[in-house]
Scaffold this motif. Structure first.
Motif, short mmCIF file in Angstrom:
data_model
loop_
_atom_site.label_atom_id
_atom_site.label_comp_id
_atom_site.label_asym_id
_atom_site.label_seq_id
_atom_site.Cartn_x
_atom_site.Cartn_y
_atom_site.Cartn_z
N LEU A 125 51.52 59.14 7.39
CA LEU A 125 51.17 60.65 7.36
C LEU A 125 52.43 61.21 6.77
CD1 LEU A 125 48.57 61.61 10.33
CD2 LEU A 125 48.06 61.65 7.86
N THR A 126 53.56 60.82 7.47
CA THR A 126 54.91 61.67 6.97
C THR A 126 55.38 61.00 5.55
OG1 THR A 126 56.31 60.11 8.22
CG2 THR A 126 55.45 62.27 9.15
N THR A 142 47.27 70.92 17.18
CA THR A 142 48.31 71.66 17.51
C THR A 142 49.45 71.83 16.46
OG1 THR A 142 49.41 69.36 17.94
CG2 THR A 142 48.15 70.04 19.90
N ALA A 143 50.56 72.68 16.80
CA ALA A 143 51.25 72.98 15.96
C ALA A 143 51.95 71.75 15.27
CB ALA A 143 52.26 74.06 16.23
N TRP A 144 52.25 70.93 16.02
CA TRP A 144 52.93 69.55 15.89
C TRP A 144 52.38 68.90 14.81
CZ3 TRP A 144 51.70 64.34 16.93
CH2 TRP A 144 52.65 63.50 16.43
N GLY A 145 51.17 68.70 14.81
CA GLY A 145 50.18 67.85 13.97
C GLY A 145 50.15 68.54 12.73
N ARG A 146 50.08 69.89 12.56
CA ARG A 146 49.93 70.71 11.40
C ARG A 146 51.26 70.50 10.58
NH1 ARG A 146 47.22 74.48 14.58
NH2 ARG A 146 49.05 75.79 15.08
N HIS A 147 52.65 70.46 11.42
CA HIS A 147 53.83 69.83 10.75
C HIS A 147 53.79 68.60 10.32
CE1 HIS A 147 55.70 73.52 13.30
NE2 HIS A 147 54.82 73.95 12.55
N VAL A 148 53.28 67.81 11.11
CA VAL A 148 53.37 66.32 10.41
C VAL A 148 52.63 66.25 9.36
CG1 VAL A 148 52.49 64.06 10.93
CG2 VAL A 148 53.26 65.37 12.83
N TYR A 149 51.54 67.05 9.14
CA TYR A 149 50.75 66.93 7.68
C TYR A 149 51.77 67.70 6.70
CZ TYR A 149 46.28 65.11 9.72
OH TYR A 149 45.21 64.11 10.10
N GLY A 192 41.41 54.99 5.14
CA GLY A 192 41.38 56.24 4.24
C GLY A 192 42.78 57.28 4.32
N THR A 193 43.56 56.94 4.86
CA THR A 193 45.11 57.44 5.38
C THR A 193 45.86 57.20 3.89
OG1 THR A 193 45.29 57.50 7.57
CG2 THR A 193 47.18 57.86 6.48
N SER A 194 46.37 58.11 3.03
CA SER A 194 46.97 58.12 1.78
C SER A 194 48.34 57.26 1.92
CB SER A 194 47.17 59.45 1.14
OG SER A 194 47.80 59.23 -0.32
N LEU A 195 48.76 56.58 1.33
CA LEU A 195 50.29 55.92 1.52
C LEU A 195 50.98 56.95 1.08
CD1 LEU A 195 49.54 52.39 0.20
CD2 LEU A 195 50.35 52.94 2.54
N PHE A 196 50.80 57.87 0.42
CA PHE A 196 51.66 59.08 -0.21
C PHE A 196 51.88 60.07 0.82
CE2 PHE A 196 49.55 57.02 -3.71
CZ PHE A 196 50.90 56.47 -4.53
N GLY A 197 51.16 60.12 1.83
CA GLY A 197 51.41 60.91 2.91
C GLY A 197 50.57 62.38 2.92
N GLY A 198 50.30 62.91 3.87
CA GLY A 198 49.48 64.36 4.04
C GLY A 198 48.27 64.38 4.17
N ARG A 199 47.42 63.32 4.07
CA ARG A 199 45.98 63.15 4.06
C ARG A 199 45.65 61.86 4.79
NH1 ARG A 199 41.90 60.86 1.45
NH2 ARG A 199 43.03 59.44 0.23
N VAL A 235 54.81 68.12 6.30
CA VAL A 235 55.82 67.15 6.16
C VAL A 235 55.60 66.05 5.09
CG1 VAL A 235 57.85 65.53 6.85
CG2 VAL A 235 57.29 67.64 8.02
N GLY A 236 54.58 65.47 5.44
CA GLY A 236 53.91 64.38 4.51
C GLY A 236 53.33 64.84 3.03
N ASP A 237 53.06 66.18 3.02
CA ASP A 237 52.28 66.56 1.96
C ASP A 237 53.63 66.80 0.94
OD1 ASP A 237 50.01 67.30 0.46
OD2 ASP A 237 50.71 69.63 0.64
#
Length: 349
Positions: A91-92, A217-224, A289-296, A226-228
């Motif tokens: 995800l990152t 959580t805010a942590w989860g939103r930050h993970v997405y 379905g998790t993108s290898l390019f992160g963020g999704r 950073v990956g995006d």
């Protein structure tokens, strides 16, 4: 004298009011499907799983037998748990090639701490948890402090963790009979329509916790974030390196949990266990379905991906196909999943 002044409309033109609707209506059916799959990445693996279960159930009636379904869930428990760790990293926009080796290392640490050193079962598990977290800390520090690519870092630590496993174990397996019951407890079963191991229950609870953390959580939103786009995340005030390090640390803790489940399933800790665990974990994440390019993506998609791998391997085995064709089928699934991901990502262009 009559008033000839015309009254202007009080609101914006109708075309302006419905501009968004008109734009949506101009979308082709293909574009709409792509947008839906982009927003809900777990839909496609869910469809694949349902179709696979139906097809294999029709081909062989033994597939839907309670004992066989129980076997599939037990096989999925380890890979599904490792898949959570891999999902967090991917995800990152990274990848962790060492999760399988780190899991085996943690299991060997647990086994030798209990059977070799003589620590009580709970303390041995704590030592194994520390070992798993340390593997995550090492990977995280190398990625964040030295700015090395995750692929290169984890390719190197894959060899390091494998070597440490062999050094600690001397190549020997610790039999479950020599271990305290609490360590092999994850392999025990309870009846819930089918026989379910406590390891499977632990995996499901892990998914619930991480799904909440990523989605609420805010942590989860930050993970997405950073990956995006790491640079955009940094400019918005997110401490990117801290988020990345936390992801690797959490992944290390999850790896230790997978080691506990692995010991229960194998009734012992072996340096030769789960040699293809890392590839299977990546496969589950990609198919899910998790993108290898992160963020999704999300962890529930990974669970579906792990189930798909387990269902395909089991179903093809019951159909009498050689393990070679099982591996071939999984490989095709990976290529198809990545192709679909590339197609879905075009919705952003």
């Amino acid at each position: 004298m009559s008033d000839t002044t015309s009254t202007a409309p009080s609101g914006p033109p109708t075309s302006a009011l419905h501009l968004a609707d008109e734009f949506i209506n101009r979308r082709t059916p293909t574009q709409r499907v792509r947008a839906i799959l982009y927003r809900y990445p777990a839909i496609s693996p869910a469809i694949v799983l349902v179709v696979a279960v139906v097809v294999f159930g029709v081909i062989n009636s033994r597939f839907l037998a309670p004992n066989n379904l129980s076997l599939i869930t037990q096989q999925v428990a380890v890979i599904g748990t490792l898949g959570v760790a891999q999902t967090l990293v991917i995800l990152t926009a990274g990848i962790d090639l060492s999760v399988g080796a780190a899991m085996v290392l943690s299991s060997i640490v647990i086994g030798n701490a209990a059977a070799g050193v003589g620590l009580p079962g709970i303390l041995a598990l704590v030592v194994g948890l520390i070992a798993g977290i340390l593997t995550g800390v090492i990977n995280g520090l190398l990625v964040t402090r030295l700015n090395l690519p995750p692929f290169i870092v984890t390719l190197g630590t894959l060899s390091i963790f494998t070597a440490l496993t062999l050094l600690i174990s001397n190549g020997a397996t610790v039999q479950g009979i020599k271990l305290p019951d609490v360590i092999t407890w994850t392999g025990s079963t309870f009846h819930l329509g089918v026989d379910v191991t406590y390891g499977v229950l632990m995996m499901i609870l892990l998914y619930v916790v991480l799904a909440f953390a990523l989605g609420r959580t805010a942590w989860g939103r930050h993970v997405y974030a950073v990956g995006d786009d790491k640079e955009a995340a940094r400019l918005s005030g997110i401490r990117v390196n801290r988020v990345l390090l936390s992801v690797y640390v959490v992944a290390g803790a999850v790896v230790a949990l997978a080691a506990w489940i692995q010991i229960g399933r194998d009734f012992g800790s072996s340096p030769n266990a789960a040699v293809d665990a890392n590839l299977n974990a990546i496969t589950a994440v990609v198919i899910g379905g998790t993108s290898l390019f992160g963020g999704r993506g999300n962890v529930w998609g990974t669970l579906l991906g792990a189930l798909i791998v387990g269902v395909f391997r089991n179903g093809l085995a019951l159909a009498g196909l050689d393990v070679l064709y099982q591996t071939l089928a999984v490989g095709i699934l990976v290529i198809v999943a990545v192709s679909i991901d590339q197609w879905i990502r075009k919705v952003r262009k």
